[in-house]
Motif scaffolding. Structure first.
Motif, PDB file in Angstrom:
ATOM      1  N   ALA A 184       1.978   6.501  -7.065  1.00 15.26           N
ATOM      2  CA  ALA A 184       0.356   7.747  -7.225  1.00 15.26           C
ATOM      3  C   ALA A 184       0.756   8.852  -7.397  1.00 15.26           C
ATOM      4  O   ALA A 184      -0.222  10.159  -7.875  1.00 15.26           O
ATOM      5  CB  ALA A 184      -0.428   7.338  -6.394  1.00 15.26           C
ATOM      6  N   ILE A 185       1.554   9.362  -6.401  1.00 15.45           N
ATOM      7  CA  ILE A 185       1.417  10.930  -5.889  1.00 15.45           C
ATOM      8  C   ILE A 185       2.891  11.551  -6.707  1.00 15.45           C
ATOM      9  O   ILE A 185       3.026  12.838  -7.282  1.00 15.45           O
ATOM     10  CB  ILE A 185       2.383  10.762  -4.463  1.00 15.45           C
ATOM     11  CG1 ILE A 185       1.419  10.432  -3.399  1.00 15.45           C
ATOM     12  CG2 ILE A 185       2.668  11.993  -4.486  1.00 15.45           C
ATOM     13  CD1 ILE A 185       0.147  11.238  -2.785  1.00 15.45           C
ATOM     14  N   LEU A 219       0.641  -1.246   0.115  1.00 17.75           N
ATOM     15  CA  LEU A 219       0.092  -0.691  -0.174  1.00 17.75           C
ATOM     16  C   LEU A 219       0.855   1.299  -0.060  1.00 17.75           C
ATOM     17  O   LEU A 219       0.679   1.925  -0.858  1.00 17.75           O
ATOM     18  CB  LEU A 219      -0.769  -0.185   1.159  1.00 17.75           C
ATOM     19  CG  LEU A 219      -2.068  -1.376   1.602  1.00 17.75           C
ATOM     20  CD1 LEU A 219      -3.169  -0.991   2.617  1.00 17.75           C
ATOM     21  CD2 LEU A 219      -3.248  -0.592  -0.343  1.00 17.75           C
ATOM     22  N   PRO A 220       1.845   1.350   1.108  1.00 24.04           N
ATOM     23  CA  PRO A 220       3.066   2.883   0.775  1.00 24.04           C
ATOM     24  C   PRO A 220       3.575   2.888  -0.686  1.00 24.04           C
ATOM     25  O   PRO A 220       3.581   4.119  -1.154  1.00 24.04           O
ATOM     26  CB  PRO A 220       3.543   2.416   2.087  1.00 24.04           C
ATOM     27  CG  PRO A 220       3.101   1.333   2.786  1.00 24.04           C
ATOM     28  CD  PRO A 220       2.319   0.154   2.128  1.00 24.04           C
ATOM     29  N   ARG A 279       0.858  11.799 -10.220  1.00 28.60           N
ATOM     30  CA  ARG A 279      -0.080  12.775 -10.501  1.00 28.60           C
ATOM     31  C   ARG A 279      -0.501  14.162 -10.982  1.00 28.60           C
ATOM     32  O   ARG A 279      -0.907  14.809 -11.784  1.00 28.60           O
ATOM     33  CB  ARG A 279      -0.420  13.515  -8.837  1.00 28.60           C
ATOM     34  CG  ARG A 279      -2.475  13.916  -8.444  1.00 28.60           C
ATOM     35  CD  ARG A 279      -2.400  14.196  -7.109  1.00 28.60           C
ATOM     36  NE  ARG A 279      -3.563  15.071  -6.665  1.00 28.60           N
ATOM     37  CZ  ARG A 279      -4.274  15.356  -5.859  1.00 28.60           C
ATOM     38  NH1 ARG A 279      -4.007  15.031  -4.216  1.00 28.60           N
ATOM     39  NH2 ARG A 279      -5.132  15.678  -6.042  1.00 28.60           N
ATOM     40  N   TRP A 307       1.237   4.021  -2.954  1.00 23.38           N
ATOM     41  CA  TRP A 307       0.406   4.978  -2.385  1.00 23.38           C
ATOM     42  C   TRP A 307       1.711   6.337  -3.284  1.00 23.38           C
ATOM     43  O   TRP A 307       1.536   7.806  -3.945  1.00 23.38           O
ATOM     44  CB  TRP A 307       0.302   5.205  -1.304  1.00 23.38           C
ATOM     45  CG  TRP A 307      -0.281   7.137  -0.708  1.00 23.38           C
ATOM     46  CD1 TRP A 307       0.780   8.088  -0.660  1.00 23.38           C
ATOM     47  CD2 TRP A 307      -1.121   7.904  -0.849  1.00 23.38           C
ATOM     48  NE1 TRP A 307       0.646   9.271  -0.128  1.00 23.38           N
ATOM     49  CE2 TRP A 307      -0.936   8.931  -0.272  1.00 23.38           C
ATOM     50  CE3 TRP A 307      -2.686   7.524  -1.881  1.00 23.38           C
ATOM     51  CZ2 TRP A 307      -1.984  10.388  -0.721  1.00 23.38           C
ATOM     52  CZ3 TRP A 307      -3.392   8.347  -1.123  1.00 23.38           C
ATOM     53  CH2 TRP A 307      -3.405   9.739  -1.051  1.00 23.38           C
ATOM     54  N   THR A 347      -5.953   3.140 -11.741  1.00 25.38           N
ATOM     55  CA  THR A 347      -5.177   3.618 -12.549  1.00 25.38           C
ATOM     56  C   THR A 347      -5.430   4.229 -14.264  1.00 25.38           C
ATOM     57  O   THR A 347      -4.717   5.633 -14.564  1.00 25.38           O
ATOM     58  CB  THR A 347      -4.018   2.872 -12.243  1.00 25.38           C
ATOM     59  OG1 THR A 347      -4.007   1.624 -13.028  1.00 25.38           O
ATOM     60  CG2 THR A 347      -3.483   2.789 -11.039  1.00 25.38           C
TER      61      THR A 347
END
Length: 627
Positions: free
Chosen positions: A202-203, A195-196, A206, A199, A322
């Motif tokens: 994604a950041i 999960l991290p 973005r 994340w 995504t």
């Protein structure tokens, strides 16, 4: 202007409209503003949520059933055929349940999304129609077309794709994590390490992806604007043989949009493939850890099978989300652009009649007089006196178009306005029609300021025939009465006979029911002008304005206009702007303008005797130009 502030300004202008959401300006965001549109569909969203929940559970319980079949039946040596049949029946029921509720949730969300987007599109078009002419001076038609079509379609994709993915795939992720912890806590904790990492990826993508999608949409808007501009001026393109040059410019813009799209695709592929690699590595990791546990008899084989199935399903919703990232970015940009249109306040707005406070002993005399004048204003009682009281106007600050102009026109008077290009003739008419507001001074009709007259009333009061008449797609009769069913067919025919258009229309195959294409192609300039003249007559304006209306007419058609004008100007204030001085030689008074000022006025003979600007214009029109 910041988007939040722009939205705040727009909302402040829209107070009193229950169809538009109110938000706190300092906290508002594009998607939060959408809540005002989504709120009436709250029960529908609850129904979508319930259907999504049932569909997800129906999918995710299937691997759990397989785990039971493997560990509690096949590997345990029970050979319970009845139990296996029961599990198969439940499995089939879950599959059908997933199919049914997935169908229901998709249809319900489609219906909600289409309703919201339709409402926004309707309000957006209505808001554009309310804008002042200054807004259209600085905004290209292509950009506005993009806002109404492409940007609202991006919103539609947000509701039907992104929102569905957030509902379905977000809940799927949550339930998969819960079921993995039910199967084996240690193995589930290993998987949560992902999960991290997800994340962080994604950041990292973005900001770059948002810039990429905004660039693509901006270049699309420019491309559409260029195409719209060329289509509207196609006659000039062909007359001046600009096809190759325009094609070259189109190819440049098309190439820029193509490059932006390629950049968008590359970004999306890299983003998606990153998760594919992470998915495959995770499956290999779980297989290795779980396989060792099975071999060491610390884990049941059915649990490992179910876990591998869940870890595959864990990355499927992530991949789906995504894949919708570009749609989300496009929707974010589209919402910001749409709300930037809503944020524009019309420069010209109707004044509201301020309520009188009877408890006050004194009233402002000017305001009291204004309210009394407006309350007594009646369209039927208008005589048509017009006063331009020392008006000044400019389109841009520091570049005056009209300077301290003072002009008074009596009711029923026929006024001609002449002058060289740029003298301010058309600007004067635009101010009377209140397409723009004066910077200083005032314009009065029967002693009532035009700013105090509702625009709908003013535009019925003042009829305008322009040099380039605009005709809509539709029948001739609908073009003349402007789709107003209260105007009878007999009134339309009478108006056409009045201006001499009846003969031309009756020669057409379907007469008054002849369908016109956009801008009335198929009709000559003179025929289009006669139809637009009949359009004005049928609405019976108190003030009639002809803005270069005979500039593109042949001598025969111009004579028809002249004959009609002599009759229609009776008992009606008429202002005629003309390059052809023959159009206004019989006017009661002729106004000569130069650089935004009135330099001469009088009748034809008086101005000739004055030996000034008018005489010079007249000699030019007669071909008497000194070499």
């Amino acid at each position: 202007m910041r988007p939040a502030q722009a939205i705040h300004n727009w909302q402040a202008d829209q107070k009193g409209d229950p169809g538009l959401p109110e938000q706190k300006p300092e906290y508002v965001s594009a998607f939060r503003t959408l809540y005002g549109y989504a709120k009436p569909h709250m029960w529908g969203f609850i129904g979508v949520f319930c259907c999504t929940l049932i569909a997800i559970l129906s999918d995710l319980l299937q691997p759990f059933l397989m785990k039971i079949a493997i560990d509690d039946n096949l590997l345990s040596g029970k050979n319970d055929y009845k139990g296996l049949l029961t599990i198969c029946a439940i499995y089939l029921g879950l599959s059908l349940s997933s199919l049914l509720f997935t169908y229901l949730q998709s249809n319900m969300l489609q219906n909600i999304g289409q309703s919201i987007v339709s409402r926004i599109r309707k309000q957006l078009f209505g808001h554009i129609l309310k804008q002042s002419m200054r807004y259209f001076d600085r905004m290209s038609s292509g950009s506005l077309i993009t806002h109404v079509s492409s940007d609202t379609e991006a919103l539609n994709q947000f509701f039907n794709q992104v929102l569905l993915s957030l509902f379905r795939d977000g809940l799927t992720l949550i339930f998969i994590i819960v079921l993995m912890f039910q199967l084996d806590t240690q193995l589930a904790l290993y998987c949560l390490i992902l999960l991290p990492i997800i994340w962080a990826i994604a950041i990292a993508f973005r900001s770059f992806m948002r810039t990429t999608y905004q660039l693509a949409r901006t270049r699309l808007s420019r491309l559409v604007a260029f195409v719209a501009e060329n289509l509207s001026g196609m006659n000039l393109v062909q007359v001046f043989h600009q096809q190759k040059e325009q094609e070259k410019q189109f190819n440049e813009r098309n190439s820029q949009y193509f490059q932006a799209n390629l950049r968008e695709i590359r970004t999306n592929v890299v983003f998606g493939r990153t998760f594919d690699i992470l998915s495959n590595l995770s499956i290999a990791f779980v297989t290795w850890i779980g396989g060792n546990a099975v071999l060491g008899q610390h884990l049941e084989f059915g649990v490992l099978y179910a876990f591998i199935t869940y870890i595959r399903q864990f990355f499927q919703p992530i991949n789906t989300i995504t894949q919708q990232w570009n749609t989300l970015q496009s929707a974010t940009v589209a919402i910001t652009r749409i709300w930037s249109v809503f944020a524009n306040k019309p420069d010209v707005m109707d004044r509201e009649l301020a309520p009188v406070d009877l408890r006050k002993e004194e009233l402002n005399e000017d305001e009291d007089e204004r309210q009394a004048s407006l309350s007594s204003f009646s369209l039927e009682q208008v005589k048509g006196r017009i006063d331009f009281n020392r008006i000044s106007f400019s389109y841009e600050e520091g570049i005056p178009i009209i300077r301290d102009l003072d002009l008074h026109i009596n009711s029923g008077e026929l006024i001609g306005v002449v002058g060289t290009t740029g003298a301010g003739k058309s600007s004067l008419i635009s101010l009377l029609c209140r397409f723009y507001d004066v910077k200083a001074g005032s314009i009065l009709i029967d002693e009532t300021d035009v700013r105090d007259i509702p625009q709908a009333t003013l535009h019925r009061l003042v009829g305008l025939v322009q040099q380039e008449p605009y005709l809509y797609s539709g029948s001739i009769i609908e073009n003349i009465r402007m789709f107003d069913k209260s105007i009878s067919r007999e009134d339309v025919i009478r108006a056409c006979e009045f201006v001499g258009a009846d003969t031309i229309i009756n020669k057409l195959k379907d007469g008054y029911e002849t369908k016109l294409s956009e801008r009335g192609s198929g009709l000559s300039a003179g025929e289009r002008q006669l139809i637009s003249f009949a359009r004005i007559i049928v609405f019976k304006p108190k003030v009639l304005i002809l803005d270069e209306a005979s500039a593109n007419l042949d001598s025969h058609t111009e004579q028809l206009i002249q004959n009609a004008l002599q009759v229609v100007s009776q008992d009606r204030t008429t202002i005629v702007i003309a390059h052809r001085l023959s159009t206004i030689m019989q006017a009661d008074r002729i106004i000569v303008m130069s650089h935004g000022e009135i330099v001469e006025q009088g009748n034809h003979q008086e101005l000739l005797e004055h030996d000034g600007h008018y005489k010079e214009l007249y000699e030019h029109s007669q071909g008497n130009v000194a070499v």
